[in-house]
Design an enzyme around this catalytic site. Structure first.
Site, mmCIF file in Angstrom:
data_model
loop_
_atom_site.group_PDB
_atom_site.id
_atom_site.type_symbol
_atom_site.label_atom_id
_atom_site.label_comp_id
_atom_site.label_asym_id
_atom_site.label_seq_id
_atom_site.Cartn_x
_atom_site.Cartn_y
_atom_site.Cartn_z
ATOM 1 N N LYS A 77 46.482 39.994 -49.941
ATOM 2 C CA LYS A 77 46.485 41.459 -50.026
ATOM 3 C C LYS A 77 45.972 42.035 -48.709
ATOM 4 C CE LYS A 77 45.902 43.574 -54.450
ATOM 5 N NZ LYS A 77 45.046 44.222 -55.431
ATOM 6 N N LYS A 98 43.679 36.470 -50.813
ATOM 7 C CA LYS A 98 44.416 36.894 -52.007
ATOM 8 C C LYS A 98 45.831 37.330 -51.656
ATOM 9 C CE LYS A 98 41.670 40.099 -53.851
ATOM 10 N NZ LYS A 98 41.087 41.019 -54.837
HETATM 11 N N1 C2G Z 1 43.520 47.993 -62.871
HETATM 12 C C1 C2G Z 1 43.831 48.649 -64.064
HETATM 13 N N2 C2G Z 1 44.896 49.484 -64.098
HETATM 14 C C2 C2G Z 1 45.651 49.684 -62.993
HETATM 15 C C3 C2G Z 1 45.336 49.032 -61.783
HETATM 16 C C4 C2G Z 1 44.250 48.176 -61.748
HETATM 17 O O1 C2G Z 1 43.141 48.470 -65.085
HETATM 18 N N3 C2G Z 1 46.721 50.533 -63.084
HETATM 19 C C5 C2G Z 1 42.358 47.088 -62.868
HETATM 20 C C6 C2G Z 1 42.746 45.653 -62.528
HETATM 21 O O2 C2G Z 1 43.201 44.981 -63.696
HETATM 22 C C7 C2G Z 1 41.413 45.091 -62.030
HETATM 23 C C8 C2G Z 1 40.754 46.309 -61.355
HETATM 24 O O3 C2G Z 1 41.450 47.474 -61.848
HETATM 25 O O4 C2G Z 1 40.610 44.682 -63.132
HETATM 26 C C9 C2G Z 1 40.853 46.264 -59.848
HETATM 27 O O5 C2G Z 1 42.227 46.138 -59.518
HETATM 28 P P1 C2G Z 1 42.600 45.567 -58.054
HETATM 29 O O6 C2G Z 1 41.831 46.308 -57.036
HETATM 30 O O7 C2G Z 1 44.086 45.474 -57.965
HETATM 31 O O8 C2G Z 1 41.958 44.098 -58.147
HETATM 32 P P2 C2G Z 1 42.692 42.720 -57.785
HETATM 33 O O9 C2G Z 1 43.314 42.829 -56.447
HETATM 34 O O10 C2G Z 1 43.486 42.376 -58.958
HETATM 35 O O11 C2G Z 1 41.436 41.739 -57.583
HETATM 36 O O12 C2G Z 1 38.582 38.076 -58.418
HETATM 37 C C10 C2G Z 1 39.317 39.124 -59.015
HETATM 38 C C11 C2G Z 1 40.115 39.878 -57.970
HETATM 39 O O13 C2G Z 1 39.258 40.309 -56.928
HETATM 40 C C12 C2G Z 1 40.825 41.062 -58.599
#
Ligand code: C2G
Length: 135
Positions: free
Chosen positions: A46, A44
């Site tokens: 990340k 990803k």
């Molecule tokens: N999130 C949120 N508000 C934030 C930060 C994150 O609602 N201020 C939500 C994101 O939209 C996501 C969840 O929290 O639904 C997890 O965020 P991340 O850990 O950043 O996930 P991500 O790296 O986007 O991975 O297959 C899907 C991916 O694994 C998602």
């Protein structure tokens, strides 16, 4: 039992994550989190501060979560939904439209992302403070 599933890295756990998990659990009775493995995070683009196991330990303390499964690739979601008899797939709306194909197997819901907070902004704030201290 109405099962919900969501996926993410959940690094440096913060209230944006908690708000998402709280709202997701409120949609049903059982919440599964597909937690991105360290290897999948590399795919990803990340690099999480916390390891997979550290993130499992943190999420395990959250009352909204009933089960944690590893997220190892993009393709596993439909299989996870079918194998776990999931009713609703939930993600923050920064992913809006990205997983609509899952509507063949379950409801797909994008919840409003919590503004202003993110794991990367937390990291940046810590780095900025470190720079200030060194000045
Ligand atoms: N999130 C949120 N508000 C934030 C930060 C994150 O609602 N201020 C939500 C994101 O939209 C996501 C969840 O929290 O639904 C997890 O965020 P991340 O850990 O950043 O996930 P991500 O790296 O986007 O991975 O297959 C899907 C991916 O694994 C998602």
């Amino acid at each position: 039992m109405k099962k919900i599933i969501t996926y993410g890295t959940f690094d440096l756990l913060h209230y944006g994550h908690i708000q998402l998990l709280k709202r997701a659990k409120a949609l049903g009775d059982y919440l599964i989190v597909g937690l991105s493995s360290d290897e999948f995070n590399k795919l990803k683009g990340k690099k999480s501060v916390l390891s997979y196991q550290e993130r499992v330990d943190l999420l395990s303390a959250i009352k909204y979560i009933d089960e944690i499964i590893p997220e190892n690739n993009w393709e596993q979601k439909s299989r996870d939904v079918i194998n776990n008899n999931v009713s609703i797939f939930v993600m923050g709306d920064d992913w809006k439209g990205q997983f609509d194909d899952l509507s063949e197997y379950c409801d797909v819901l994008y919840l409003e992302r919590t503004p202003e907070i993110s794991s990367s902004s937390i990291k940046q704030n810590i780095l900025n403070k470190e720079k200030l201290i060194k000045m």
